[in-house]
Scaffold this active site. Sequence first.
Site, PDB file in Angstrom:
ATOM      1  N   LYS A  35       0.854  -1.204   0.062  1.00 26.16           N
ATOM      2  CA  LYS A  35      -0.051   0.105  -0.059  1.00 26.16           C
ATOM      3  C   LYS A  35       1.060   0.913  -0.026  1.00 26.16           C
ATOM      4  O   LYS A  35       2.025   1.261   0.588  1.00 26.16           O
ATOM      5  CB  LYS A  35      -0.801   0.047   1.127  1.00 26.16           C
ATOM      6  CG  LYS A  35      -2.251   0.811   0.982  1.00 26.16           C
ATOM      7  CD  LYS A  35      -3.200   0.415   0.319  1.00 26.16           C
ATOM      8  CE  LYS A  35      -4.437   1.124   0.197  1.00 26.16           C
ATOM      9  NZ  LYS A  35      -5.553   0.239  -0.105  1.00 26.16           N
ATOM     10  N   ASP A  51      -7.345   4.505  -4.439  1.00 24.56           N
ATOM     11  CA  ASP A  51      -7.666   4.149  -3.153  1.00 24.56           C
ATOM     12  C   ASP A  51      -8.381   5.595  -2.863  1.00 24.56           C
ATOM     13  O   ASP A  51      -8.625   6.479  -3.906  1.00 24.56           O
ATOM     14  CB  ASP A  51      -6.673   3.815  -2.167  1.00 24.56           C
ATOM     15  CG  ASP A  51      -7.277   3.404  -0.732  1.00 24.56           C
ATOM     16  OD1 ASP A  51      -7.832   2.089  -0.732  1.00 24.56           O
ATOM     17  OD2 ASP A  51      -7.341   4.180   0.190  1.00 24.56           O
TER      18      ASP A  51
HETATM   19  P1  NDP Z   1     -13.068   7.824  -2.766  1.00 21.13           P
HETATM   20  O1  NDP Z   1     -11.997   8.435  -2.385  1.00 21.13           O
HETATM   21  O2  NDP Z   1     -13.260   7.498  -4.010  1.00 21.13           O
HETATM   22  O3  NDP Z   1     -14.247   7.835  -1.698  1.00 21.13           O
HETATM   23  C1  NDP Z   1     -14.199   8.002  -0.392  1.00 21.13           C
HETATM   24  C2  NDP Z   1     -15.324   8.375   0.286  1.00 21.13           C
HETATM   25  O4  NDP Z   1     -15.443   8.115   1.690  1.00 21.13           O
HETATM   26  C3  NDP Z   1     -15.704   9.716   0.050  1.00 21.13           C
HETATM   27  O5  NDP Z   1     -17.371  10.080   0.192  1.00 21.13           O
HETATM   28  C4  NDP Z   1     -15.251  10.372   1.153  1.00 21.13           C
HETATM   29  O6  NDP Z   1     -15.845  11.773   1.604  1.00 21.13           O
HETATM   30  C5  NDP Z   1     -15.336   9.210   2.492  1.00 21.13           C
HETATM   31  N1  NDP Z   1     -14.434   9.438   3.377  1.00 21.13           N
HETATM   32  C6  NDP Z   1     -13.043   9.283   3.095  1.00 21.13           C
HETATM   33  N2  NDP Z   1     -12.429   9.494   4.227  1.00 21.13           N
HETATM   34  C7  NDP Z   1     -13.294   9.770   5.263  1.00 21.13           C
HETATM   35  C8  NDP Z   1     -13.148  10.127   6.746  1.00 21.13           C
HETATM   36  N3  NDP Z   1     -12.074  10.238   7.212  1.00 21.13           N
HETATM   37  N4  NDP Z   1     -14.530  10.333   7.318  1.00 21.13           N
HETATM   38  C9  NDP Z   1     -15.537  10.259   6.644  1.00 21.13           C
HETATM   39  N5  NDP Z   1     -15.745  10.063   5.395  1.00 21.13           N
HETATM   40  C10 NDP Z   1     -14.719   9.891   4.519  1.00 21.13           C
HETATM   41  O7  NDP Z   1     -12.337   6.246  -2.183  1.00 21.13           O
HETATM   42  P2  NDP Z   1     -12.895   4.778  -2.496  1.00 21.13           P
HETATM   43  O8  NDP Z   1     -14.382   4.892  -2.607  1.00 21.13           O
HETATM   44  O9  NDP Z   1     -12.091   4.154  -3.574  1.00 21.13           O
HETATM   45  O10 NDP Z   1     -12.509   4.057  -0.967  1.00 21.13           O
HETATM   46  C11 NDP Z   1     -13.392   4.177   0.106  1.00 21.13           C
HETATM   47  C12 NDP Z   1     -13.048   2.829   0.885  1.00 21.13           C
HETATM   48  O11 NDP Z   1     -12.944   1.569   0.323  1.00 21.13           O
HETATM   49  C13 NDP Z   1     -11.713   2.896   1.413  1.00 21.13           C
HETATM   50  O12 NDP Z   1     -11.383   2.393   3.226  1.00 21.13           O
HETATM   51  C14 NDP Z   1     -10.795   2.300   0.614  1.00 21.13           C
HETATM   52  O13 NDP Z   1      -9.659   1.805   1.223  1.00 21.13           O
HETATM   53  C15 NDP Z   1     -11.574   0.998   0.232  1.00 21.13           C
HETATM   54  N6  NDP Z   1     -11.285   0.157  -0.784  1.00 21.13           N
HETATM   55  C16 NDP Z   1     -11.258   0.781  -1.847  1.00 21.13           C
HETATM   56  C17 NDP Z   1     -10.966   0.170  -3.299  1.00 21.13           C
HETATM   57  C18 NDP Z   1     -10.954   0.629  -4.606  1.00 21.13           C
HETATM   58  O14 NDP Z   1     -10.855  -0.100  -5.450  1.00 21.13           O
HETATM   59  N7  NDP Z   1     -11.208   1.889  -4.745  1.00 21.13           N
HETATM   60  C19 NDP Z   1     -10.725  -1.384  -3.217  1.00 21.13           C
HETATM   61  C20 NDP Z   1     -11.021  -1.864  -1.829  1.00 21.13           C
HETATM   62  C21 NDP Z   1     -11.050  -0.974  -0.815  1.00 21.13           C
HETATM   63  P3  NDP Z   1     -14.870  13.046   1.150  1.00 21.13           P
HETATM   64  O15 NDP Z   1     -15.055  13.283  -0.043  1.00 21.13           O
HETATM   65  O16 NDP Z   1     -15.764  13.993   2.057  1.00 21.13           O
HETATM   66  O17 NDP Z   1     -13.722  12.744   1.887  1.00 21.13           O
HETATM   67  O1  2IT Z   2      -7.918  -1.740  -0.856  1.00 20.38           O
HETATM   68  C1  2IT Z   2      -7.747  -2.136  -2.062  1.00 20.38           C
HETATM   69  O2  2IT Z   2      -7.882  -3.170  -2.304  1.00 20.38           O
HETATM   70  C2  2IT Z   2      -7.497  -1.058  -3.197  1.00 20.38           C
HETATM   71  N1  2IT Z   2      -7.612   0.180  -3.012  1.00 20.38           N
HETATM   72  C3  2IT Z   2      -7.533  -1.663  -4.597  1.00 20.38           C
HETATM   73  C4  2IT Z   2      -5.836  -2.080  -4.683  1.00 20.38           C
HETATM   74  C5  2IT Z   2      -5.624  -2.272  -6.296  1.00 20.38           C
HETATM   75  O3  2IT Z   2      -4.553  -2.694  -6.347  1.00 20.38           O
HETATM   76  O4  2IT Z   2      -6.441  -2.436  -7.092  1.00 20.38           O
END
Ligand code: NDP
Ligand code: 2IT
Length: 444
Positions: A126, A166
């Site tokens: 990461k 992420d």
């Molecule tokens: P984005 O940046 O697209 O969206 C994040 C969302 O979560 C936004 O709505 C954001 O609000 C909110 N958020 C982030 N930080 C906080 C906080 N500290 N408190 C409250 N709300 C918060 O990220 P993703 O959708 O990609 O990621 C969301 C989660 O999923 C994370 O935990 C990530 O690690 C996990 N994840 C993502 C993957 C991927 O492929 N993208 C794969 C697997 C897991 P705001 O805009 O106000 O910050």
């Molecule tokens: O938390 C996760 O699994 C991700 N943010 C996606 C990682 C990836 O390599 O697609």
Amino acid sequence: MDYVDQVLQSVVKKNPAEPEFHQAVKEVLESLRPAVKANEERYRREALLERLVEPDRQIKFKVSWVNDQGQVQVNTGYRVQFNNAIGPYKGGLRLHPSVNVGIIKFLGFEQIFKNSLTGLPIGGAKGGSDFDPKGKSDREVLAFCTSFITELYKYIGADMDVPAGDIGTGAREIGYMYGQYKKIKGTYEGVLTGKGLTYGGSLVRKEATGYGLLYLTEEMLKCNGHDIAGKTVVISGSGNVAIYAAQKAIQLGARVVTASDSNGWVYDPDGIDVEVLQQIKEVRRERLTEYKKYRPESEYHEGCGVWSVKCDIALPCATQNELNLEDAKILVSNQCIAVAEGANMPATSEATEYLQAHGVLFAPGKAANAGGVATSALEMSQNSERLSWTFEKVDKELKQIMLSIFHNMSDAAKRYNVEGDYVSGASIAGFEKVADAMISQGIW
Ligand code: NDP
Ligand code: 2IT
């Protein structure tokens, strides 16, 4: 002293002030107790757990860039390459002001087991930075991404380490990073995933984490005698994972009534309009306060109150520790039947224990959100063979992977007499393959 306790103690001592990392290690090692007991002598001699909790390397670097006022800014960049026993390092890059080494280590550690669960050959890593893309111009984001990759390029490569998105890192950021990597190295290689479709990206990667979350949730419900159609779903977040989780939940016949961001949340009694969410978040990069302008019947509330809304299924899709014990109590009193983690470690340990103790089906993030990285690995395969698969083919593979993750974690839980405990099942199933690969490859 018990082997697991001994390793847990030394992790806290060696890595002070990293509470999220301690939490992730504790949750995994506690789950592994029965598997460790069964092989204790061998694992102790091999120092297997000590080797598992120590990253292969941690890279920390300066990222300087110039803002639109001509002022030089300095951020810190990180890449923690945790374990490459089963494949090249793989994992996202988080861009958020809260990023520090402990957060990156918790995410990298989780990624080892998640990536193993996908059944695909990818190791755990990461990275990210405390840079906040929110409110920055495209030019500022470009300046940051260029500087970030100008240092990170030394440590990544299609067969070495393949970062992805992420929090805060989406298609725009991956594009800028890819362009700079290509310029420095002069090679056109699958060094990042989540790329745009015109330059080596995979169909379904954008939707994959959210879709995968729903495929696994649907199977978990089905195997426990429930049908997802007609269920009320509460989702937190409004980013990449949340948007496509909502879209697939609706396609499967469920009703999604909430979304949130770090300032507040919306309740839409008629069901969240995903196209509106996409418009606000993906196109205009606005705050959720805008939602009401498109959907006047909806409510906007400040703070983080989504878990107070009565639901059958709760899908935390924002960030770590966003669902605490109090929230878990409300979900149980509202007769919620399932919680599946779209985000990484969104439920606190106390909340997870409470939900499980009260009969709520609980799918941990390392299984439930593995669809994103799994589809990243499919993107790597397509890049290697220089082909692009159809949407249908990638989606079918993704669904198959999510179903087998569910059954593997469910079977592992049964094998160790903790049937229905998917938290333990996921950790054990992910660990077994990595442990075998580590032992087979000697000492490194
Ligand atoms: P984005 O940046 O697209 O969206 C994040 C969302 O979560 C936004 O709505 C954001 O609000 C909110 N958020 C982030 N930080 C906080 C906080 N500290 N408190 C409250 N709300 C918060 O990220 P993703 O959708 O990609 O990621 C969301 C989660 O999923 C994370 O935990 C990530 O690690 C996990 N994840 C993502 C993957 C991927 O492929 N993208 C794969 C697997 C897991 P705001 O805009 O106000 O910050
Ligand atoms: O938390 C996760 O699994 C991700 N943010 C996606 C990682 C990836 O390599 O697609």
